[in-house]
Design a protein around this motif. Structure first.
Motif, PDB file in Angstrom:
ATOM      1  N   LYS A 130       1.174  -1.300  -0.511  1.00 40.86           N
ATOM      2  CA  LYS A 130      -0.331   0.467  -0.545  1.00 40.86           C
ATOM      3  C   LYS A 130       0.831   1.648  -0.011  1.00 40.86           C
ATOM      4  O   LYS A 130       0.755   2.165  -0.578  1.00 40.86           O
ATOM      5  N   LYS A 131       2.345   1.682   0.543  1.00 44.44           N
ATOM      6  CA  LYS A 131       2.446   2.526   0.924  1.00 44.44           C
ATOM      7  C   LYS A 131       3.160   2.901   0.003  1.00 44.44           C
ATOM      8  O   LYS A 131       3.738   3.590  -0.766  1.00 44.44           O
ATOM      9  N   ILE A 132       3.805   2.017  -1.185  1.00 45.28           N
ATOM     10  CA  ILE A 132       4.684   1.621  -1.850  1.00 45.28           C
ATOM     11  C   ILE A 132       4.297   1.375  -3.494  1.00 45.28           C
ATOM     12  O   ILE A 132       4.541   2.880  -4.187  1.00 45.28           O
ATOM     13  N   THR A 133       3.299   1.487  -3.760  1.00 45.78           N
ATOM     14  CA  THR A 133       2.542   1.312  -5.685  1.00 45.78           C
ATOM     15  C   THR A 133       1.073   2.154  -5.085  1.00 45.78           C
ATOM     16  O   THR A 133       0.866   2.633  -6.130  1.00 45.78           O
ATOM     17  N   ASN A 134       0.603   2.554  -3.487  1.00 40.96           N
ATOM     18  CA  ASN A 134      -0.723   3.769  -3.468  1.00 40.96           C
ATOM     19  C   ASN A 134      -1.069   2.818  -4.352  1.00 40.96           C
ATOM     20  O   ASN A 134      -2.397   2.519  -5.351  1.00 40.96           O
ATOM     21  N   TRP A 135      -1.489   0.805  -3.993  1.00 43.05           N
ATOM     22  CA  TRP A 135      -2.778   0.940  -4.754  1.00 43.05           C
ATOM     23  C   TRP A 135      -4.007   0.833  -4.615  1.00 43.05           C
ATOM     24  O   TRP A 135      -4.134   0.678  -2.947  1.00 43.05           O
ATOM     25  N   SER A 136      -5.486   0.591  -4.964  1.00 47.12           N
ATOM     26  CA  SER A 136      -6.594   0.729  -3.682  1.00 47.12           C
ATOM     27  C   SER A 136      -6.374  -0.774  -2.830  1.00 47.12           C
ATOM     28  O   SER A 136      -5.568  -1.714  -3.537  1.00 47.12           O
ATOM     29  N   LEU A 137      -7.243  -0.845  -1.804  1.00 52.46           N
ATOM     30  CA  LEU A 137      -7.367  -1.882  -1.333  1.00 52.46           C
ATOM     31  C   LEU A 137      -7.898  -3.218  -1.708  1.00 52.46           C
ATOM     32  O   LEU A 137      -7.695  -3.769  -1.632  1.00 52.46           O
ATOM     33  N   PRO A 138      -8.931  -2.230  -2.847  1.00 48.07           N
ATOM     34  CA  PRO A 138      -9.174  -3.576  -3.501  1.00 48.07           C
ATOM     35  C   PRO A 138      -8.573  -4.871  -4.285  1.00 48.07           C
ATOM     36  O   PRO A 138      -8.212  -6.101  -4.437  1.00 48.07           O
ATOM     37  N   ARG A 139      -7.416  -3.960  -4.894  1.00 50.98           N
ATOM     38  CA  ARG A 139      -7.047  -4.092  -6.044  1.00 50.98           C
ATOM     39  C   ARG A 139      -5.473  -5.213  -4.693  1.00 50.98           C
ATOM     40  O   ARG A 139      -4.920  -6.221  -5.203  1.00 50.98           O
ATOM     41  N   ILE A 140      -5.285  -4.937  -3.973  1.00 45.74           N
ATOM     42  CA  ILE A 140      -4.146  -5.251  -2.804  1.00 45.74           C
ATOM     43  C   ILE A 140      -4.763  -6.666  -2.480  1.00 45.74           C
ATOM     44  O   ILE A 140      -3.754  -7.244  -2.174  1.00 45.74           O
ATOM     45  N   GLY A 141      -6.145  -6.139  -1.414  1.00 41.64           N
ATOM     46  CA  GLY A 141      -6.902  -7.670  -1.500  1.00 41.64           C
ATOM     47  C   GLY A 141      -7.363  -8.539  -2.607  1.00 41.64           C
ATOM     48  O   GLY A 141      -6.198 -10.071  -2.595  1.00 41.64           O
ATOM     49  N   ARG A 142      -6.854  -8.164  -4.233  1.00 38.60           N
ATOM     50  CA  ARG A 142      -6.969  -9.777  -5.155  1.00 38.60           C
ATOM     51  C   ARG A 142      -5.325  -9.795  -5.515  1.00 38.60           C
ATOM     52  O   ARG A 142      -5.099 -11.200  -5.425  1.00 38.60           O
ATOM     53  N   ARG A 143      -4.279  -8.967  -4.658  1.00 39.81           N
ATOM     54  CA  ARG A 143      -3.497  -9.790  -4.936  1.00 39.81           C
ATOM     55  C   ARG A 143      -3.055 -10.739  -4.109  1.00 39.81           C
ATOM     56  O   ARG A 143      -1.815 -11.417  -4.204  1.00 39.81           O
TER      57      ARG A 143
END
Length: 180
Positions: A130-143
């Motif tokens: 989250k801190k490095i890529t600033n992806w959205s929470l749903p995108r991180i959740g999918r990963r």
């Protein structure tokens, strides 16, 4: 063979009568009935089901106990953080960084296992992504094959743990100064 309507009615009345008379009148009566039922079920000669070890015995008596991470010198953290290649915003290098820091494999971080050490490493990885890529929470959740609310919980837990864990705090500072 036709069912006897009088017998059926008698059975219904008996079940209704049992339903009204079987309600416990106090918590002590409920507990006594529960103990009696367990005693009947698990009396000698009846095999008992294999019980899982309670989590408090595995982790410790304090539910807030968090497994300790492998201490990593700050210079090593800076070196590790500086080697992250974020071309195409891939989370692989971040997972590798967290894996090296915590001693938990990437496969375990992305897996479904729930031991405290693996869950803590997974939470750190979610925070770092989250801190490095600033992806959205749903995108991180999918990963991570998780729900976005799980990611939000992980980020909050890591920030709470950093208050007490100096190694984690140093890791977080290295990430923030390098990428934020």
């Amino acid at each position: 063979m036709t069912p006897n309507p009088q017998l059926k009615e008698a059975n219904i009345m008996r079940s209704l009568q049992l339903a009204t008379t079987c309600e416990p009148h106090s918590s002590a009566e409920l507990i006594a009935r529960y103990r009696a039922a367990r005693q009947r079920l698990y009396s000698p000669g009846v095999t008992t089901p294999k019980m899982k070890t309670p989590i408090r015995e595995l982790v410790g008596t304090d539910p807030a106990t968090v497994p300790t991470t492998i201490p990593t010198p700050v210079t090593t953290l800076s070196r590790l953080v500086s080697t992250i290649d974020l071309s195409n915003e891939k989370s692989g290098p971040i997972l590798k960084l967290v894996s090296e820091r915590t001693g938990v494999s990437i496969k375990e971080i992305l897996g479904d296992e729930k031991p405290a050490a693996i869950a803590a490493a997974r939470q750190e990885a979610m925070w770092a992504v989250k801190k490095i890529t600033n992806w959205s929470l749903p995108r991180i959740g999918r990963r991570f094959n998780r729900d976005h609310t799980t990611v939000l919980h992980a980020i909050r837990r890591v920030e709470e743990r950093a208050i007490q864990d100096a190694d984690l705090r140093a890791f977080m500072e290295a990430i923030k100064t390098t990428f934020c």
